[in-house]
Scaffold this motif. Structure first.
Motif, PDB file in Angstrom:
ATOM      1  N   ASP A 192      28.045  -9.194  35.577  1.00 30.16           N
ATOM      2  CA  ASP A 192      26.651  -9.645  35.728  1.00 30.16           C
ATOM      3  C   ASP A 192      26.093  -9.238  37.094  1.00 30.16           C
ATOM      4  N   LEU A 193      26.952  -9.376  38.115  1.00 36.14           N
ATOM      5  CA  LEU A 193      26.510  -8.999  39.462  1.00 36.14           C
ATOM      6  C   LEU A 193      26.341  -7.480  39.586  1.00 36.14           C
ATOM      7  N   GLN A 194      27.181  -6.723  38.886  1.00 40.18           N
ATOM      8  CA  GLN A 194      27.030  -5.265  38.885  1.00 40.18           C
ATOM      9  C   GLN A 194      25.700  -4.859  38.218  1.00 40.18           C
ATOM     10  N   LYS A 195      25.348  -5.591  37.156  1.00 40.66           N
ATOM     11  CA  LYS A 195      24.060  -5.355  36.502  1.00 40.66           C
ATOM     12  C   LYS A 195      22.915  -5.686  37.459  1.00 40.66           C
ATOM     13  N   GLU A 196      23.075  -6.794  38.175  1.00 38.01           N
ATOM     14  CA  GLU A 196      22.047  -7.194  39.138  1.00 38.01           C
ATOM     15  C   GLU A 196      21.962  -6.186  40.279  1.00 38.01           C
ATOM     16  N   ASP A 197      23.125  -5.644  40.646  1.00 37.19           N
ATOM     17  CA  ASP A 197      23.163  -4.622  41.696  1.00 37.19           C
ATOM     18  C   ASP A 197      22.346  -3.395  41.272  1.00 37.19           C
ATOM     19  N   THR A 198      22.544  -2.973  40.019  1.00 37.18           N
ATOM     20  CA  THR A 198      21.802  -1.819  39.489  1.00 37.18           C
ATOM     21  C   THR A 198      20.304  -2.119  39.440  1.00 37.18           C
ATOM     22  N   GLU A 199      19.958  -3.298  38.959  1.00 39.40           N
ATOM     23  CA  GLU A 199      18.546  -3.682  38.846  1.00 39.40           C
ATOM     24  C   GLU A 199      17.879  -3.760  40.222  1.00 39.40           C
ATOM     25  N   SER A 200      18.596  -4.305  41.195  1.00 38.24           N
ATOM     26  CA  SER A 200      18.008  -4.441  42.538  1.00 38.24           C
ATOM     27  C   SER A 200      17.743  -3.063  43.154  1.00 38.24           C
ATOM     28  N   LYS A 201      18.655  -2.115  42.885  1.00 35.86           N
ATOM     29  CA  LYS A 201      18.445  -0.758  43.390  1.00 35.86           C
ATOM     30  C   LYS A 201      17.243  -0.104  42.702  1.00 35.86           C
ATOM     31  N   HIS A 202      17.094  -0.341  41.399  1.00 34.97           N
ATOM     32  CA  HIS A 202      15.930   0.176  40.676  1.00 34.97           C
ATOM     33  C   HIS A 202      14.643  -0.491  41.167  1.00 34.97           C
ATOM     34  N   MET A 203      14.748  -1.763  41.485  1.00 37.63           N
ATOM     35  CA  MET A 203      13.585  -2.480  42.020  1.00 37.63           C
ATOM     36  C   MET A 203      13.138  -1.864  43.348  1.00 37.63           C
ATOM     37  N   LEU A 204      14.126  -1.593  44.219  1.00 35.77           N
ATOM     38  CA  LEU A 204      13.786  -1.016  45.522  1.00 35.77           C
ATOM     39  C   LEU A 204      13.206   0.387  45.362  1.00 35.77           C
ATOM     40  N   SER A 205      13.797   1.178  44.478  1.00 34.70           N
ATOM     41  CA  SER A 205      13.298   2.535  44.239  1.00 34.70           C
ATOM     42  C   SER A 205      11.869   2.501  43.699  1.00 34.70           C
ATOM     43  N   THR A 206      11.636   1.582  42.756  1.00 35.46           N
ATOM     44  CA  THR A 206      10.292   1.445  42.182  1.00 35.46           C
ATOM     45  C   THR A 206       9.293   0.982  43.231  1.00 35.46           C
ATOM     46  N   LYS A 207       9.703   0.016  44.025  1.00 39.42           N
ATOM     47  CA  LYS A 207       8.815  -0.525  45.057  1.00 39.42           C
ATOM     48  C   LYS A 207       8.454   0.547  46.079  1.00 39.42           C
TER      49      LYS A 207
END
Length: 301
Positions: free
Chosen positions: A68-83
């Motif tokens: 779950d944390l690995q999924k969150e890690d991926t999402e957070s990186k996508h969030m930063l890239s998008t932002k």
């Protein structure tokens, strides 16, 4: 002794439970979001921060929580890239850059849908991009109107201030766009210039109309004067002609009177001669004598 480093903190010994390690990493992730729904990342979050968190996750023992944390890690990186991609659309003054196109925003929105992102973040940025798309599209439409006004003015055409005023209002409403913001400022200055020129033109036109009216009045007065002079001249000529005719009639009348007087005198002279002859005849007793051409008297017996 087992030593584990998570989030820069050293966990040593068997007394640290697995749940404690998981909760610590979860807490570290919770600190990077603006709210519990993960609708956005805090502005202080950097790529380095997420890299460190990724290491912490990878250091955890295998488990469902780690996944779950690995999924969150991926999402957070996508969030930063998008932002970061989204931030590149804007200037330092938070205006949509002049060169940003509707097509560019549409591509970013499509890319957003393909990424693994929290729903709250996805919904937030989808709405932001939709609004930005409309802003950029509106800016393009308003820019066409702005350029049309400038083109008409530059070729010497007539520009209506009401049209300019309406465009100023529309550009002001769309000032999130750098293009609209710049054109709004330019159009406000242009309006001041336009009003000043129109006032000068109105004043010049009024002056020209007044001068034309004065000239027309002067010409009318000149024509009236010339007409009066011609009328006076004709009247004088007529009076002179009448005077001459009267003088001629008077002369003719005088001539006739003189002729009549002469005729009367001649008649009077003729009557006098006859009377004298009769008188002579009577003087000589009517004996029949007559006076000849030589003055001698001859007997008529």
């Amino acid at each position: 002794m087992t030593i584990i480093i998570i989030g820069g903190i050293i966990f040593a010994g068997r007394k640290i439970s697995f749940n404690g390690k998981i909760n610590h990493v979860k807490n570290e992730y919770a600190q990077i979001y603006t709210d519990s729904n993960r609708s956005d990342l805090k502005d202080s979050v950097t790529d380095g921060k997420l890299t460190n968190l990724s290491h912490d996750v990878n250091a955890l023992p295998s488990s469902h929580e780690k996944m779950d944390l690995q999924k969150e890690d991926t999402e957070s990186k996508h969030m930063l890239s998008t932002k970061e991609s989204y931030k590149k659309l804007f200037t330092k003054k938070q205006k949509l850059k002049e060169k940003v196109s509707p097509k560019q925003i549409s591509k970013l929105k499509e890319k957003l849908k393909k990424r693994k992102l929290p729903n709250a973040f996805l919904n937030k940025y989808s709405a932001k991009l939709s609004s930005d798309f409309n802003t950029v599209k509106k800016a393009k439409s308003l820019s066409n109107k702005y350029n049309n006004i400038m083109n008409i003015y530059n070729i010497g055409g007539s520009v209506d201030t009401k049209t300019v005023d309406q465009l100023i209002k529309d550009l002001k409403k769309n000032k999130k766009s750098e293009k609209s913001d710049k054109q709004h400022g330019k159009l406000v200055k242009f309006r001041k210039k336009l009003v000043a020129e129109q006032k000068a033109q109105i004043n010049a036109q009024a002056l020209a109309e007044q001068q034309a009216a004065n000239q027309a009045q002067a010409e009318a007065e000149q024509k009236a004067q010339e007409k009066a002079e011609k009328a006076a001249e004709k009247a004088a000529e007529k009076a002179q002609k009448e005077a001459e005719e009267q003088a001629e009639l008077a002369a003719q009348s005088q001539q006739a009177a003189d002729a009549s007087a002469n005729n009367s005198q001649q008649s009077a002279n003729g009557d006098g001669s006859a009377t004298s002859s009769d008188s002579n005849n009577n003087q000589y007793g009517g004996t029949g004598y007559s006076q000849s051409d030589n003055g001698n008297y001859n007997s008529q017996n």
